[in-house]
Design a protein around this motif. Structure first.
Motif, mmCIF file in Angstrom:
data_model
loop_
_atom_site.group_PDB
_atom_site.id
_atom_site.type_symbol
_atom_site.label_atom_id
_atom_site.label_comp_id
_atom_site.label_asym_id
_atom_site.label_seq_id
_atom_site.Cartn_x
_atom_site.Cartn_y
_atom_site.Cartn_z
ATOM 1 N N VAL A 305 0.819 -1.328 0.049
ATOM 2 C CA VAL A 305 0.176 -0.052 0.016
ATOM 3 C C VAL A 305 1.142 1.261 0.001
ATOM 4 C CG1 VAL A 305 -1.868 1.244 1.104
ATOM 5 C CG2 VAL A 305 -1.639 -1.256 1.349
ATOM 6 N N ILE A 307 1.381 5.193 0.666
ATOM 7 C CA ILE A 307 0.710 5.952 1.557
ATOM 8 C C ILE A 307 0.765 7.084 0.897
ATOM 9 C CG2 ILE A 307 0.763 7.175 3.959
ATOM 10 C CD1 ILE A 307 0.116 4.065 3.677
ATOM 11 N N GLU A 313 -5.842 6.904 7.531
ATOM 12 C CA GLU A 313 -5.162 5.652 8.140
ATOM 13 C C GLU A 313 -6.169 4.739 8.852
ATOM 14 O OE1 GLU A 313 -7.495 7.508 11.140
ATOM 15 O OE2 GLU A 313 -6.171 8.380 9.616
ATOM 16 N N ARG A 315 -8.428 2.758 7.175
ATOM 17 C CA ARG A 315 -8.440 1.852 6.200
ATOM 18 C C ARG A 315 -7.310 1.077 6.442
ATOM 19 N NH1 ARG A 315 -9.272 5.718 1.308
ATOM 20 N NH2 ARG A 315 -10.201 7.006 3.246
ATOM 21 N N LEU A 316 -6.245 1.658 6.678
ATOM 22 C CA LEU A 316 -4.843 0.782 6.896
ATOM 23 C C LEU A 316 -5.205 -0.156 8.198
ATOM 24 C CD1 LEU A 316 -2.177 3.590 6.487
ATOM 25 C CD2 LEU A 316 -3.277 1.961 4.703
ATOM 26 N N ASN A 398 -3.626 4.297 -0.590
ATOM 27 C CA ASN A 398 -4.640 4.667 0.533
ATOM 28 C C ASN A 398 -5.406 5.932 0.399
ATOM 29 O OD1 ASN A 398 -2.590 6.456 1.297
ATOM 30 N ND2 ASN A 398 -3.331 6.171 3.362
ATOM 31 N N ALA A 410 -12.552 3.960 -0.492
ATOM 32 C CA ALA A 410 -12.473 3.516 0.706
ATOM 33 C C ALA A 410 -12.964 2.015 0.833
ATOM 34 C CB ALA A 410 -12.815 4.650 2.010
ATOM 35 N N PHE A 413 -11.314 -0.382 -1.420
ATOM 36 C CA PHE A 413 -9.978 -0.928 -0.618
ATOM 37 C C PHE A 413 -10.134 -1.847 0.289
ATOM 38 C CE2 PHE A 413 -6.798 -0.326 2.483
ATOM 39 C CZ PHE A 413 -5.672 0.126 1.923
#
Length: 461
Positions: A305, A307, A313, A315-316, A398, A410, A413
């Motif tokens: 991913v 950045i 953040e 979704r991470l 992201n 999102a 993702f």
């Protein structure tokens, strides 16, 4: 604050919900001549939010009226009984008529939720009026829903000074212990050892170490996994938020608060399911070891991913938790997160947008939501937008540039990590920006009651 119905006693006063157009007939057929004069001399017209105590021959309260408006006015809101309850006297009341049978449960729930007070930091005057559970209403079920909502509200309303990852873990532990559930927590550097690299990267700059909270309850039945975003405060990281955007970031753990409330409701109801709750709990802070724009992280499932914004953040951390959830191929995975401002632009603060590829699940949820006074709105996993989250240098981006379809990208993702099974994602707001019936300004639960009503059908319970 008990969030419970009052015991039925002989001195409970009759409470009538009156539609505006039915007021004259009610006055003529139900009240004594003296009471009719009293009502006609008042300003009570049956409008939503109105309340009127009506005396008996001795001058003491004998009954009460609350406005139930019209079909058109009720369509513009919910919890109409709750709108009037704060104006009633400090008495016990028994509903005597006026509310349709199919609306009784949600109107009673609203009345209980009206008693909610967030009084951790300041004394709050309790609500004096109390309601007896009407015949035909499952009082225990309504009380469970009210308590679950209160748990979610309390967690969201608590500022990050008292609701960091450590305190969120403590709340999850208390819930697990209350229901005999098993809880396992992976903290700090152990996240790297157990292959949760993105949770670690997002939370490593904070004083309180990042962690993954894993609750399991139930040994038989379909497998249901709830994943909640637990960003206890979001500065935006090195892509620092402006002050105005940071003011409400204590609510960025609203997804975790909501799944904990839903888990409370499921466990208290004794569902025959194998429930799992996963919460990546972090603070997105700024320090010398903050993750950076341009970094490339490798998720638990091996996807890289790029950045492009450290303020994307949520979704991470969800990605690592969803990858873990998918490894067991549960019958249903649900993620809930205060994820994007784009969702608020699209549907505002009152609707909970959700994504799913399962038409049957979407239909069950859409049908259940109005009955539970918990509005939701389906959004699309729009496949043509997949290219927007593919930066070229890594598998995923992201924070796609351009600003278009932010909630959809999102959700797309997250779907990359949830596997091929049944998956639904909720992009909630978790906050009531101004006081509404049964919902004071502050943290609020969204989507949980609709899910509570729809999941039994979806899971074949």
């Amino acid at each position: 604050m008990t969030l419970e119905f009052a015991p039925d006693t002989a001195d409970a006063l009759p409470l009538y919900a009156i539609e505006g157009e039915a007021l004259d007939n009610f006055v003529e057929t139900t009240l004594t001549p003296a009471q009719a004069i009293w009502v006609r001399a008042s300003s009570f017209s049956g409008g939503i939010g109105q309340a009127l105590m009506v005396p008996g021959p001795d001058g003491a309260p004998a009954l009460a009226l609350v406005g139930y408006g019209s079909a058109a006015s009720r369509a513009r809101g919910r919890f109409h009984l709750a709108a009037a309850v704060p104006s009633l006297a400090a008495k016990v009341f028994r509903l005597a008529g006026g509310i349709p049978e199919d609306q009784l449960e949600q109107e009673c729930l609203g009345a209980l939720l009206t008693t909610y007070r967030f009084d951790r930091y300041k004394d709050q005057a309790p609500l004096g009026a109390m309601l007896v559970a009407p015949e035909g209403v499952d009082a225990a079920r309504v009380e469970r829903m009210a308590r679950a909502e209160a748990l979610t509200r309390d967690l969201i309303n608590t500022p990050a000074s008292d609701m960091g990852p450590i305190q969120l873990e403590a709340a999850a532990t208390a819930l697990a212990n209350a229901h005999g559930a098993k809880i396992d927590v992976t903290v700090g550097e152990a996240l790297l050892e157990k292959n949760f690299p993105m949770i670690h990267a997002v939370g490593r700059a904070a004083e309180q170490a990042p962690r993954l909270i894993d609750i399991r309850w139930g040994k038989v039945g379909p497998k249901l996994t709830l994943v909640g975003k637990g960003v206890c405060f979001d500065t935006g990281g090195l892509n620092l938020k402006p002050g105005a955007s940071m003011g409400l970031m204590k609510k960025d753990m609203g997804g975790s608060a909501t799944v904990l409330g839903l888990a409370e409701l499921i466990m208290a109801s004794g569902w025959p399911v194998q429930l799992r709750v996963l919460i990546p709990a972090v603070e997105n802070a700024v320090a010398g070891n903050s993750f950076r724009p341009g970094d490339i992280l490798t998720a638990r499932n091996g996807l890289t991913v790029e950045i492009n914004n450290t303020d994307a953040e949520g979704r991470l951390v969800l990605a690592d938790a969803l990858a873990l959830a998918a490894e067991e191929s549960p019958d249903q995975i649900i993620s809930m997160a205060t994820l994007t401002g784009a969702a608020r632009v699209a549907v505002g603060p009152d609707l909970a947008p959700f994504y799913t590829d399962d038409a049957g699940f979407a239909a069950a949820l859409t049908e259940a939501a109005p009955k539970m006074a918990d509005p939701v709105w389906q959004m699309p996993f729009h496949a043509p937008y997949e290219s927007m989250i593919e930066p070229g240098i890594a598998y995923l981006d992201n924070a796609p540039s351009g600003g278009f379809a932010g909630s959809i990208t999102a959700a797309l993702f997250l779907r990359r990590f949830a596997g091929q099974g049944h998956y639904a994602h909720f992009d909630i707001y978790g906050w009531c920006p101004s006081p509404l019936p049964a919902r004071p300004k502050g943290g609020v639960q969204q989507g949980a009651r609709a899910l509570f009503a729809a999941l039994p059908k979806a899971l074949g319970l």
